[in-house]
Scaffold this motif. Structure first.
Motif, PDB file in Angstrom:
ATOM      1  N   THR A 121      22.271  32.124 -62.641  1.00  0.00           N
ATOM      2  CA  THR A 121      23.633  32.473 -62.220  1.00  0.00           C
ATOM      3  C   THR A 121      24.672  31.713 -63.028  1.00  0.00           C
ATOM      4  OG1 THR A 121      22.833  32.939 -59.990  1.00  0.00           O
ATOM      5  CG2 THR A 121      25.191  32.581 -60.246  1.00  0.00           C
ATOM      6  N   PHE A 122      24.436  30.427 -63.239  1.00  0.00           N
ATOM      7  CA  PHE A 122      25.374  29.658 -64.057  1.00  0.00           C
ATOM      8  C   PHE A 122      25.365  30.164 -65.501  1.00  0.00           C
ATOM      9  CE2 PHE A 122      26.932  26.047 -66.527  1.00  0.00           C
ATOM     10  CZ  PHE A 122      28.091  25.765 -65.832  1.00  0.00           C
ATOM     11  N   PRO A 130      23.867  34.652 -73.872  1.00  0.00           N
ATOM     12  CA  PRO A 130      23.254  35.949 -74.194  1.00  0.00           C
ATOM     13  C   PRO A 130      22.186  36.345 -73.174  1.00  0.00           C
ATOM     14  CG  PRO A 130      23.380  34.561 -76.143  1.00  0.00           C
ATOM     15  CD  PRO A 130      23.781  33.711 -74.985  1.00  0.00           C
ATOM     16  N   LYS A 131      22.113  37.637 -72.916  1.00  0.00           N
ATOM     17  CA  LYS A 131      21.180  38.143 -71.905  1.00  0.00           C
ATOM     18  C   LYS A 131      19.736  37.805 -72.249  1.00  0.00           C
ATOM     19  CE  LYS A 131      24.045  41.878 -70.230  1.00  0.00           C
ATOM     20  NZ  LYS A 131      24.220  43.324 -70.090  1.00  0.00           N
ATOM     21  N   ARG A 132      19.421  37.783 -73.529  1.00  0.00           N
ATOM     22  CA  ARG A 132      18.030  37.518 -73.910  1.00  0.00           C
ATOM     23  C   ARG A 132      17.622  36.062 -73.690  1.00  0.00           C
ATOM     24  NH1 ARG A 132      17.173  36.182 -79.709  1.00  0.00           N
ATOM     25  NH2 ARG A 132      19.214  35.693 -80.590  1.00  0.00           N
ATOM     26  N   ALA A 133      18.577  35.214 -73.329  1.00  0.00           N
ATOM     27  CA  ALA A 133      18.277  33.802 -73.069  1.00  0.00           C
ATOM     28  C   ALA A 133      18.224  33.481 -71.582  1.00  0.00           C
ATOM     29  CB  ALA A 133      19.321  32.918 -73.748  1.00  0.00           C
ATOM     30  N   LEU A 134      18.562  34.418 -70.728  1.00  0.00           N
ATOM     31  CA  LEU A 134      18.674  34.120 -69.293  1.00  0.00           C
ATOM     32  C   LEU A 134      17.353  33.700 -68.657  1.00  0.00           C
ATOM     33  CD1 LEU A 134      21.193  36.821 -68.057  1.00  0.00           C
ATOM     34  CD2 LEU A 134      21.543  34.351 -68.182  1.00  0.00           C
ATOM     35  N   ILE A 135      16.285  34.438 -68.911  1.00  0.00           N
ATOM     36  CA  ILE A 135      14.992  34.115 -68.295  1.00  0.00           C
ATOM     37  C   ILE A 135      14.503  32.752 -68.789  1.00  0.00           C
ATOM     38  CG2 ILE A 135      12.577  34.824 -68.026  1.00  0.00           C
ATOM     39  CD1 ILE A 135      14.579  36.627 -66.559  1.00  0.00           C
ATOM     40  N   PRO A 193      23.096  25.346 -68.909  1.00  0.00           N
ATOM     41  CA  PRO A 193      22.792  25.968 -67.611  1.00  0.00           C
ATOM     42  C   PRO A 193      21.568  25.340 -66.918  1.00  0.00           C
ATOM     43  CG  PRO A 193      23.155  27.648 -69.268  1.00  0.00           C
ATOM     44  CD  PRO A 193      23.077  26.337 -69.989  1.00  0.00           C
ATOM     45  N   SER A 194      20.629  24.823 -67.701  1.00  0.00           N
ATOM     46  CA  SER A 194      19.409  24.259 -67.121  1.00  0.00           C
ATOM     47  C   SER A 194      19.658  22.957 -66.371  1.00  0.00           C
ATOM     48  CB  SER A 194      18.368  24.027 -68.215  1.00  0.00           C
ATOM     49  OG  SER A 194      18.047  25.244 -68.839  1.00  0.00           O
ATOM     50  N   LEU A 195      20.792  22.343 -66.623  1.00  0.00           N
ATOM     51  CA  LEU A 195      21.125  21.100 -65.936  1.00  0.00           C
ATOM     52  C   LEU A 195      21.747  21.316 -64.559  1.00  0.00           C
ATOM     53  CD1 LEU A 195      22.593  18.825 -68.695  1.00  0.00           C
ATOM     54  CD2 LEU A 195      20.433  18.644 -67.528  1.00  0.00           C
TER      55      LEU A 195
END
Length: 157
Positions: free
Chosen positions: A16-17, A24-29, A84-86
């Motif tokens: 979500t963040f 980019p969408k390809r990095a979300l997962i 975002p991972s933080l």
């Protein structure tokens, strides 16, 4: 069941963040996986009795390592995965409590929460710094090894 809840919410908060910050969408997962790995390491270490500082340090180090992996695999900047991972590790609750306690006049409790925030932030920064040191050391070793192999190959010819 508790582990499943932690996995789901850490993944969802990270993704979500990532959406809010327009990665980019390809990095979300991949970002969600990195955030989940970091949170699960933090949570497991905290459950085993480690302090907030060491649990956050190791979690941030893991996030950094997973971010390096995904940045190389997807050929994207590492910061896309790091920031975002933080989100699951950020001490938002203690920061809010510190400000609230200072506003209510309970300076002792405010300082206690402020110390939690500072320890957590320092541990996260230290984990990322250690990731950077390890990455540069490994890259240096690889470059020296490549140079040695190239030199051996040219002497054979």
């Amino acid at each position: 069941m508790t582990i499943l809840i932690h996995v789901c919410f850490s993944f969802l908060s990270t993704v979500t963040f990532g959406i809010l910050t327009n990665i980019p969408k390809r990095a979300l997962i991949a970002t969600g996986i990195a955030g989940t790995v970091g949170w699960m390491i933090y949570w497991q270490l905290h459950e085993m009795g480690h302090g907030i500082g060491s649990a956050n340090f190791y979690a941030a180090f893991a996030v950094g390592c997973v971010s390096i992996f995904f940045s190389r695999r997807k050929k994207m900047p590492m910061i896309i995965f790091n920031i975002p991972s933080l989100v699951p590790l950020v001490p938002g609750g203690p920061a809010y409590k510190a400000v609230r306690e200072f506003a209510l006049g309970d300076n002792l409790l405010g300082l206690e929460n402020l110390m939690i925030v500072l320890i957590t932030a320092g541990a996260i920064a230290g984990g990322f710094m250690m990731t950077s040191v390890v990455e540069k050391t490994i890259a240096s070793w690889q470059n020296k090894r490549r140079a040695r192999l190239d030199k051996e190959e040219t002497t054979r010819k």
